[in-house]
Design an enzyme around this catalytic site. Structure first.
Site, PDB file in Angstrom:
ATOM      1  CE1 TYR A  40      -3.257  -2.753   0.100  1.00  6.89           C
ATOM      2  CE2 TYR A  40      -3.552  -2.435   2.443  1.00  6.89           C
ATOM      3  CZ  TYR A  40      -3.873  -3.096   1.280  1.00  6.89           C
ATOM      4  OH  TYR A  40      -4.806  -4.090   1.299  1.00  6.89           O
ATOM      5  CE  LYS A  99       2.443 -17.679  -1.637  1.00  3.66           C
ATOM      6  NZ  LYS A  99       1.693 -18.934  -1.540  1.00  3.66           N
ATOM      7  CG  ASP A 103      -0.910 -20.205   0.228  1.00  6.72           C
ATOM      8  OD1 ASP A 103      -0.223 -19.874   1.212  1.00  6.72           O
ATOM      9  OD2 ASP A 103      -0.462 -20.870  -0.718  1.00  6.72           O
ATOM     10  CG  ASP A 139      -7.264  -4.913   3.585  1.00  9.39           C
ATOM     11  OD1 ASP A 139      -8.357  -4.972   4.158  1.00  9.39           O
ATOM     12  OD2 ASP A 139      -7.024  -4.110   2.653  1.00  9.39           O
ATOM     13  CG  ASP A 198     -12.733  -7.477   5.020  1.00 10.55           C
ATOM     14  OD1 ASP A 198     -12.548  -6.838   6.078  1.00 10.55           O
ATOM     15  OD2 ASP A 198     -13.208  -6.966   3.988  1.00 10.55           O
TER      16      ASP A 198
END
Ligand SMILES: NC(=O)c1ccc[n+]([C@@H]2O[C@H](COP(=O)([O-])OP(=O)(O)OC[C@H]3O[C@@H](n4cnc5c(N)ncnc54)[C@H](O)[C@@H]3O)[C@@H](O)[C@H]2O)c1
Length: 356
Positions: A142, A189, A221, A245, A249
């Site tokens: 970001y 990751k 994942d 993020d 959610d």
């Protein structure tokens, strides 16, 4: 206790739910004898309309001058569908995080027993799940360099982390793990990304200072899959900005609705407390938004920024009481909820306030 609280309702349902969050704080102050003063500031689409800037200097000044910030949400449909808009509400959000040094986003995910049926996950898998996420907030893709090449036909965003950024959030997460089940999962990751390899290396170094904490690493994942398969396996989780993020959610489904989850963003100065949901274009202005996440944000504000545990619990208990009495907003109602038990924002807000 004397404290100054800045209320930043923002856009859409942010405006609707924050009214209830603020009233909850007023009720707590009256009940427990605190002297809370309030101010309000513009941010997001409403600020762009008024000043051309999603986070005007005046709002930022008020933020710096307050002891804590109760925030709503920012966003407007007109920007979501216009990738060319130069000024966007979310820029205000990113700027606020940078300017206030809010590097840690805490998201507690805990399901009220009465809402076991409202989640899309089976109750027996969910019952007892209690997770605390630490999402890094000021680094990652970001904030890295981005741009277009090849006459606009190629685009790139850079995922970037510095060691000190990983270290400071890892420490916060390890500290929290020490106060809970002494278990920490770090999500990255590292099998693919160099920034994730630095993340893992750094978390392992910080772990040396916390020998009692059982540290586990998961790839993003696998973590996304495990969260649905076995949420009780999670306790404290620390991860980067974009993984956090998405994962939080996903975790909101454990709590039944976005309308039930609050978050705290803390760091170098004033803390910001807000629902995890956005401005809810589809329901804005209809008076049906669930204000519980805003009240739970107020509870986090009282507990984390002011150290007021009993006051914080009084808000959580009030919500629990409302749910036990069978009251629901539309988003947390299920097939068994009688129509006359489904209330709008103001009416369920009153039920909450009456129980404080
Ligand atoms: N921190 C923030 O300010 C923030 C966070 C996320 C999204 N946004 C912005 O919000 C806007 C809308 O985004 P979105 O639709 O993807 O996410 P959203 O969280 O606003 O809504 C997602 C879905 O959940 C429902 N929902 C959310 N909060 C609810 C509540 N309190 N009660 C009942 N239902 C609720 C909405 O009706 C919608 O169907 C976008 O402009 C986005 O950029 C802002």
């Amino acid at each position: 206790m004397k404290k100054h609280i800045l209320v930043v309702p923002g856009d859409g349902i942010g405006q609707e739910v924050t009214v209830v969050g603020k009233k909850a704080l007023e009720k707590i102050a009256a009940k427990f004898g605190h002297d809370f003063t309030y101010d309000e500031a513009l941010m997001g689409h409403v600020a762009i309309e008024a000043t051309g800037d999603p986070l005007p200097a005046e709002s930022l000044e008020k933020m710096r001058a307050s002891d804590a910030i109760l925030f709503g949400a920012v966003g407007h449909a007109k920007y979501d569908n216009d990738p060319h808009a130069k000024v966007r509400p979310e820029q205000g959000l990113l700027k606020m995080r940078k300017e206030l040094g809010l590097f840690a986003n805490l998201r507690p995910i805990k399901l009220f027993d009465e809402l076991l049926g409202a989640s899309s996950i089976k109750p027996e898998i969910l019952k007892g799940a209690d997770i605390l996420f630490f999402r890094e907030l000021t680094g990652d893709v970001y904030f890295g360099e981005r741009g277009r090449l090849n006459e606009g036909k190629t685009a790139y965003d850079t995922m970037i982390y510095s060691k000190y950024e990983v270290e400071r959030i890892a420490r916060k997460a390890f500290d929290a793990a020490m106060t809970r089940g002494k278990k920490l999962m770090s999500v990255d990751k590292a099998n693919v990304l160099e920034s994730s390899r630095l993340w893992r290396e750094t978390v392992l170094e910080v772990a040396q200072d916390y020998p009692e904490v059982e540290l586990e690493h998961q790839f993003i994942d696998a973590a996304a899959m495990l969260l649905i398969k076995d949420p009780k396996r999670f306790d404290v989780v620390v991860t980067g900005n974009i993984f956090g993020d998405i994962l939080t959610d996903e975790a909101s489904q454990i709590a039944g609705s976005m309308g039930m989850l609050a978050s705290a963003s803390v760091g170098e100065s004033t803390g910001v407390y807000e629902p995890i949901h956005g401005s809810g274009h589809d329901i804005a202005g209809k008076g049906v938004a669930n204000p519980m996440a805003s009240v739970l944000s107020a509870a986090l504000l009282l507990g984390i920024s002011f150290g007021l545990k009993a006051e914080s619990e009084a808000l959580i208990n009030a919500i629990d009481g409302v749910l036990k009495a069978g009251w629901r907003t539309r988003d947390i109602a299920d097939k068994t909820t009688p129509a006359d038990k489904i209330l709008g924002t103001d009416a369920i807000g009153k039920e909450i306030l009456d129980r404080i």
